[in-house]
Enzyme design. Structure first.
Site, mmCIF file in Angstrom:
data_model
loop_
_atom_site.group_PDB
_atom_site.id
_atom_site.type_symbol
_atom_site.label_atom_id
_atom_site.label_comp_id
_atom_site.label_asym_id
_atom_site.label_seq_id
_atom_site.Cartn_x
_atom_site.Cartn_y
_atom_site.Cartn_z
ATOM 1 N N CYS A 136 -78.415 20.089 -74.767
ATOM 2 C CA CYS A 136 -78.811 18.723 -75.840
ATOM 3 C C CYS A 136 -78.325 19.090 -77.121
ATOM 4 C CB CYS A 136 -80.156 18.479 -75.771
ATOM 5 S SG CYS A 136 -80.658 17.140 -76.777
ATOM 6 N N CYS A 139 -80.505 17.710 -80.079
ATOM 7 C CA CYS A 139 -81.803 18.279 -79.952
ATOM 8 C C CYS A 139 -81.455 19.770 -80.740
ATOM 9 C CB CYS A 139 -82.434 18.981 -78.926
ATOM 10 S SG CYS A 139 -82.282 17.593 -77.567
ATOM 11 N N ASP A 140 -80.384 20.397 -80.431
ATOM 12 C CA ASP A 140 -79.948 21.843 -80.963
ATOM 13 C C ASP A 140 -78.683 22.000 -82.010
ATOM 14 O OD1 ASP A 140 -82.149 22.598 -79.560
ATOM 15 O OD2 ASP A 140 -81.216 22.921 -77.733
#
Ligand code: NDP
Length: 311
Positions: A136, A139-140
């Site tokens: 992701c 997200c990261d």
């Protein structure tokens, strides 16, 4: 063993399921949550979360899900650790058979079983998950600011992740197993126009390499010549698709060709069976964020409450 009639049974305990539980409990519907195989869902396998509103500082995914679980319990939800094996859904009767051999009956059911990222299947991928390997970018990606990363895959997700990362990272290498992308043409045009994105065709990732600090390179192999090459990257984003966890509902609920449950009216959680609602990543293949899943869980609880009032 047959239990009493439940007002609301929620299947799944990720952000969508637990948010539905919080709303249903506060509406005095005494929801029963079936936790499933991965209590807490996909956030329990992430580390830092800094895009969920409400936390000024970085929080850990597993901690955030513990908080959501406690919040659901504190407002009156009940949570059981079990797995759904089979369902029989009709407008007037809904039964859910569990792995423990219990059978639940419910007026309404909210399905929030989520999805799983597909992985390459390498041992090293597992070893470095959360230490350089992610599924992701939203997200990261932030953790790889000004660093070199690779994205694996050739679909819309891979290209969108590469474009997203190209605004954060110094260089993005997209590695695809064929010589053409599956992604939409408009996304491809954007990708090819980016100066800091490089595409490597006809290659597969044969190994993810690193040390105790995390990933530092990838070994890739040409599909035709079998020649291997090492490329230096600090992050690897695997974007080879997701599978919704909807197996027990096949043949019961309307799904698309990939197995995602289809909402009957856009912008609602209503499925093709009255009194059955669906929320989160088992419905949504576009956004897949904790906050969107939570929002959909809230919608499903409100839809279930309204449906019961109208009966
Ligand atoms: P897709 O299934 O569309 O693409 C997966 C990609 O990964 C393919 O290019 C495939 O290669 C590759 N792949 C699969 N398995 C492996 C493997 N083991 N090793 C290496 N490569 C592999 O998945 P997406 O997640 O991209 O998209 C899923 C759905 O969501 C699609 O319908 C997509 O259109 C949609 N979507 C839409 C978006 C939007 O509209 N903005 C954004 C994101 C997703 P190959 O091509 O060779 O099969």
């Amino acid at each position: 063993m047959k239990n009493q009639m439940e007002k609301v049974v929620i299947i799944g305990s990720g952000a969508a399921g637990l948010t539905a539980a919080i709303y249903a409990a506060r509406a005095n519907l005494k929801p029963l949550v079936i936790e499933g195989i991965q209590p807490g869902g996909q956030l329990t396998i992430t580390t830092d979360v800094e895009n969920y509103p409400g936390y000024a500082d970085v929080v850990q995914g597993p901690w955030m899900m513990e908080q959501m679980r406690s919040q659901a319990l504190n407002v009156g939800a009940r949570i059981i650790n079990d797995v759904v094996i089979h369902v029989d859904f009709k407008k007037d009767s809904k039964t859910i058979s569990l792995d423990s051999k219990s059978i639940l009956s419910a007026n309404t059911v909210i399905i929030a079983t989520g999805a799983q990222a597909k992985w390459l299947g390498l041992e090293s991928e597992n070893k470095f998950n959360g230490k350089g390997v992610s599924a992701c970018a939203t997200c990261d990606g932030f953790f790889y600011r000004n660093k070199e990363v690779a994205v694996i895959g050739g679909g819309n997700t891979a290209v969108e992740e590469a474009l997203y990362l190209s605004n954060i990272c110094s260089k993005v290498t997209l590695i695809h197993r064929r010589d053409e992308l599956r992604a939409e043409k408009i996304l491809q045009e954007r990708l090819f126009a980016k100066e800091n994105i490089n595409v490597i065709w006809n290659n597969i990732v044969s190994e993810i390499l690193g040390d105790e600090k995390g990933v530092n390179s990838l070994e890739i192999k040409d599909k035709y010549s079998e020649k291997t090459e090492i490329i230096k990257v600090e992050g690897v984003f695997v974007a080879i698709g997701h599978s919704p966890s909807t197996e027990p509902f096949k043949g019961v609920l309307e799904m698309d060709e990939e197995g995602y449950i289809v909402a009957q009216k856009p912008g609602t959680s209503i499925t093709n069976i009255e009194g059955v609602f669906a929320a989160g990543d088992c419905v949504d293949k576009i956004y897949r964020q904790a906050v969107t899943a939570a929002g959909m869980g809230c919608m499903a609880a409100l839809d279930a409450e309204k449906w019961m009032q109208n009966q």
